[in-house]
Design a protein around this motif. Structure first.
Motif, PDB file in Angstrom:
ATOM      1  N   ALA A 173       0.834  -1.205   0.000  1.00  0.00           N
ATOM      2  CA  ALA A 173       0.000   0.000   0.000  1.00  0.00           C
ATOM      3  C   ALA A 173       0.868   1.253   0.000  1.00  0.00           C
ATOM      4  O   ALA A 173       0.575   2.238  -0.680  1.00  0.00           O
ATOM      5  CB  ALA A 173      -0.935  -0.001   1.203  1.00  0.00           C
ATOM      6  N   SER A 174       1.956   1.213   0.762  1.00  0.00           N
ATOM      7  CA  SER A 174       2.846   2.373   0.837  1.00  0.00           C
ATOM      8  C   SER A 174       3.572   2.598  -0.481  1.00  0.00           C
ATOM      9  O   SER A 174       3.839   3.738  -0.867  1.00  0.00           O
ATOM     10  CB  SER A 174       3.857   2.177   1.970  1.00  0.00           C
ATOM     11  OG  SER A 174       3.204   2.097   3.216  1.00  0.00           O
ATOM     12  N   ASP A 175       3.894   1.506  -1.182  1.00  0.00           N
ATOM     13  CA  ASP A 175       4.605   1.620  -2.455  1.00  0.00           C
ATOM     14  C   ASP A 175       3.755   2.319  -3.512  1.00  0.00           C
ATOM     15  O   ASP A 175       4.287   2.940  -4.438  1.00  0.00           O
ATOM     16  CB  ASP A 175       5.015   0.226  -2.944  1.00  0.00           C
ATOM     17  CG  ASP A 175       6.132   0.277  -3.971  1.00  0.00           C
ATOM     18  OD1 ASP A 175       6.856   1.280  -4.030  1.00  0.00           O
ATOM     19  OD2 ASP A 175       6.286  -0.710  -4.720  1.00  0.00           O
ATOM     20  N   VAL A 176       2.445   2.205  -3.390  1.00  0.00           N
ATOM     21  CA  VAL A 176       1.533   2.895  -4.320  1.00  0.00           C
ATOM     22  C   VAL A 176       0.655   3.885  -3.559  1.00  0.00           C
ATOM     23  O   VAL A 176      -0.474   4.161  -3.951  1.00  0.00           O
ATOM     24  CB  VAL A 176       0.669   1.892  -5.111  1.00  0.00           C
ATOM     25  CG1 VAL A 176       1.528   1.017  -5.995  1.00  0.00           C
ATOM     26  CG2 VAL A 176      -0.194   1.039  -4.174  1.00  0.00           C
ATOM     27  N   SER A 177       1.181   4.414  -2.464  1.00  0.00           N
ATOM     28  CA  SER A 177       0.366   5.268  -1.590  1.00  0.00           C
ATOM     29  C   SER A 177      -0.108   6.535  -2.294  1.00  0.00           C
ATOM     30  O   SER A 177      -1.100   7.142  -1.874  1.00  0.00           O
ATOM     31  CB  SER A 177       1.146   5.642  -0.325  1.00  0.00           C
ATOM     32  OG  SER A 177       2.343   6.324  -0.649  1.00  0.00           O
TER      33      SER A 177
END
Length: 664
Positions: free
Chosen positions: A563-567
């Motif tokens: 999720a953070s990688d595509v936040s």
């Protein structure tokens, strides 16, 4: 105690009201006290009476309100603030706002003072955001100020009530607001009325008219002006200028030039953007290291005895991906230890470890190529999202976690930590996830793994799949294991068990960022279903229960980093648009260099819709369903849905703009 409250009350009133209004408030208060209309509090402290707070008007006192025939009103907007705040923790938002808030005092040359004030705000805004980027993280220095100014008549006074405040009313306020909203970032737009006052003061050189008249709602077309930026203020040259007023040492400026002046781009204390991001990452990871050391009772011993174990990590012919395990046993702490950590303690990791941490992160930043998307700024953006999600685990309400700053004896802290599947109870776990976010794209080639395999690069022949991710782990790990980072490693782990858990968490977390491999994605989907199925939750024995919790923690961590990688897709539209454009530029650039078979512009619009439908929104729903992240999961899902809807409306034209901008 009473004096403390008096001082606090006076400070609050001074912050909220101009000096003249404050003095009148206290004057009315004194009169009411003399007339016997004031009732002291239970502690005998004489505060502002009920008339001021609006609970009654028994004394018949008139409201504090006046007509001011000539004032200058400044409206300023933090350009990019809404988008920036969507990626921040609430207390970070208030740190920024409290740092830049101010209140003026009455003066005759109000138009001159207001324009000088606005110009100084532009300069100070840059200084402040540069400094705050070190503590508040990526994109803080990108915030700009858009300012509008108009002079005219207003009615001003105190609106009494529970939330008493000093308020201004009238058409002047509306016009000033229009000057701001129709302006440009990093510029000051003023009305003709304000420009006239500057000319009367002998300061016509301060302004430059806009080339075209601006249409202002409710006013029609208006001639407006820019306040020139300057490199310095010089002393008055004209005899009729007021003392201390000064003129502007003008720089070349034309209509439409809103770029910051060159001297503003030199950075704070010689630091550029990457160096500021390095410092921010240092502070984030150092804080987590302090928690690790504190969990060991402050003990940091040398770790020469672990040298053989360190050398064996990654050996034996296995690739990084082959080290992956579906369940990582996490360390758990009892309620007594968790409660001890609630009490404030000061742990210092030492100057040597701090120096090595800074050197490590600085070197990592240099290992990120200058890709449009996969660069050190992206890694820092991912780190910020991981930090935010971890903070939300720790501070969840309604029994889902424990607030680190609020000791409690009414809730079993061990149960609360268990609700987060042990993620919050082990600071080493939290440090490792943040560390993994920082290194996850080291030396990224700017093309997908499939292209690397097709090109038969050396790394592709070694790893076969998840090429970029495995290379990032190996490069960062080999550097960390060098002798120059021994003190840093000693803070991270002290035993072989901690070393192996650290390594396993790094492997699993970074490998989870390969979202393009369908086989790996299918395995993660199956593991999620097993972890959160009724069958797994119904485990009876203690051993089965612990393994079940570890399985959930492992898969939750992987989804957290995903999720953070595509936040950017789950934050404000402007953030999504910014990073989407960068990713397009990277992919389109690779195509133009012959490193992609298909022109990405042909399917970028529909591809993004599919990405939202089949990856981003389902991922956001998983964050919500696992019950760990509290309100953040709702926030991420809401932004994802809103961004998809906006992309459907605007995406096609945006792609055309991307292509045009690339060709420029």
């Amino acid at each position: 105690m009473v004096m403390d409250r008096v001082v606090k009350q006076d400070r609050i009133v001074s912050d909220v009201f101009p000096t003249a209004i404050r003095d009148r408030l206290y004057e009315n208060q004194a009169k009411n006290t003399m007339n016997g209309n004031h009732v002291a509090g239970d502690d005998g402290l004489l505060g502002l009476d009920d008339t001021f707070y609006g609970r009654s008007n028994a004394t018949g006192s008139a409201p504090l309100a006046d007509l001011f025939p000539s004032v200058t009103v400044v409206f300023a907007d933090l350009v990019g603030f809404t988008a920036w705040s969507s990626a921040r923790e609430p207390h970070h938002v208030f740190i920024l706002l409290e740092t830049i808030y101010g209140l003026p005092e009455p003066t005759d040359d109000h138009a001159v003072v207001a324009c000088r004030f606005a110009r100084e705000c532009l300069k100070k805004m840059k200084d402040v955001t540069l400094k705050l980027e070190v503590s508040l993280g990526p994109d803080t220095s990108d915030l700009d100020l858009r300012t509008g100014i108009h002079s005219g008549q207003v009615t001003a006074g105190v609106l009494r009530g529970e939330r008493s405040r000093f308020q201004l009313f009238g058409d002047t306020m509306n016009t000033a607001a229009r000057m701001e909203s129709s302006g440009e970032p990093n510029r000051i737009q003023i009305s003709e009325a304000t420009a006239d006052l500057l000319e009367e003061a002998g300061l016509a050189s301060w302004i430059i008219p806009r080339n075209t008249k601006m249409f202002v709602k409710g006013k029609g077309k208006m001639q407006t002006y820019w306040v020139r930026r300057s490199k310095r203020l010089i002393k008055p040259k004209a005899a009729n200028q007021k003392a201390g007023m000064g003129t502007l040492d003008e720089e070349a400026e034309t209509e439409g030039s809103s770029e910051r002046s060159e001297d503003d781009n030199n950075g704070i204390e010689g630091m550029n953007k990457i160096e500021r991001l390095v410092e921010w990452n240092v502070e984030v990871l150092a804080s987590l290291l302090e928690q690790i050391v504190d969990s060991r009772g402050g003990v940091v011993n040398q770790i020469q005895t672990l040298s053989n174990a360190e050398k064996k990590i990654g050996m034996g012919g296995r690739t990084v991906l082959e080290e992956f395990t579906p369940v990582i046993p996490l360390k758990r702490f009892g309620a007594e230890e968790l409660e001890r950590r609630q009490r404030a303690t000061t742990v210092d990791i030492g100057e040597e470890a701090k120096y090595q941490l800074r050197n490590f992160i600085s070197t990592i930043s240099g290992m990120y190529p200058e890709n449009a998307f996969h660069n050190f700024e992206h890694a820092s953006h991912v780190t910020a999202s991981v930090k935010k999600l971890l903070a939300r685990i720790v501070n969840i309400d309604d029994g889902n976690g424990f607030a680190a700053s609020i000791p409690t004896h009414s809730v079993d802290l061990a149960d609360l930590a268990g609700h987060s599947y042990g993620i919050t109870s082990d600071p080493l776990t939290q440090f490792t996830v943040v560390f993994s976010a920082l290194i996850h794209d080291v030396d990224h080639p700017g093309v997908p793994n499939t292209q690397l395999v097709k090109e038969k690069t050396r790394w592709a022949q070694i790893y076969k799949k998840s090429v970029a991710e495995q290379k990032s782990v190996d490069l960062a790990w080999d550097m960390l294991m060098s002798d120059e980072y021994a003190a840093l490693r000693a803070c991270i782990y002290q035993t072989e068990d901690e070393l192996r858990r650290f390594r396993q968490l790094v492997v699993n977390t970074v490998m989870a960022t390969d979202i393009a491999d369908k086989e790996l994605q299918a395995l993660r989907k199956t593991r999620w279903e097993i972890a959160f199925s009724n069958i797994d939750s119904a485990a009876k024995s203690l051993d089965q229960s612990v393994e079940s919790e570890d399985r959930k923690a492992t898969i939750v961590i992987e989804h957290l980093i995903q999720a953070s990688d595509v936040s950017h897709t789950m934050q404000h539209w402007h953030i999504y648009k910014k990073w989407n454009e960068r990713f397009f530029m990277e992919c389109y650039g690779a195509y133009k260099k012959g490193r992609a078979d298909v022109d990405p512009s042909k399917n970028w619009y529909r591809g993004e819709i599919g990405f939202f439908d089949f990856y981003v929104i389902p991922l956001a729903r998983k964050l919500q369903s696992c019950g760990v992240f509290g309100v953040s999961s709702h926030e991420y899902l809401n932004y994802a849905i809103a961004n998809r809807e906006e992309w459907v409306r605007e995406g096609e034209s945006l792609v055309q703009n991307f292509v045009a901008k690339f060709k420029e």
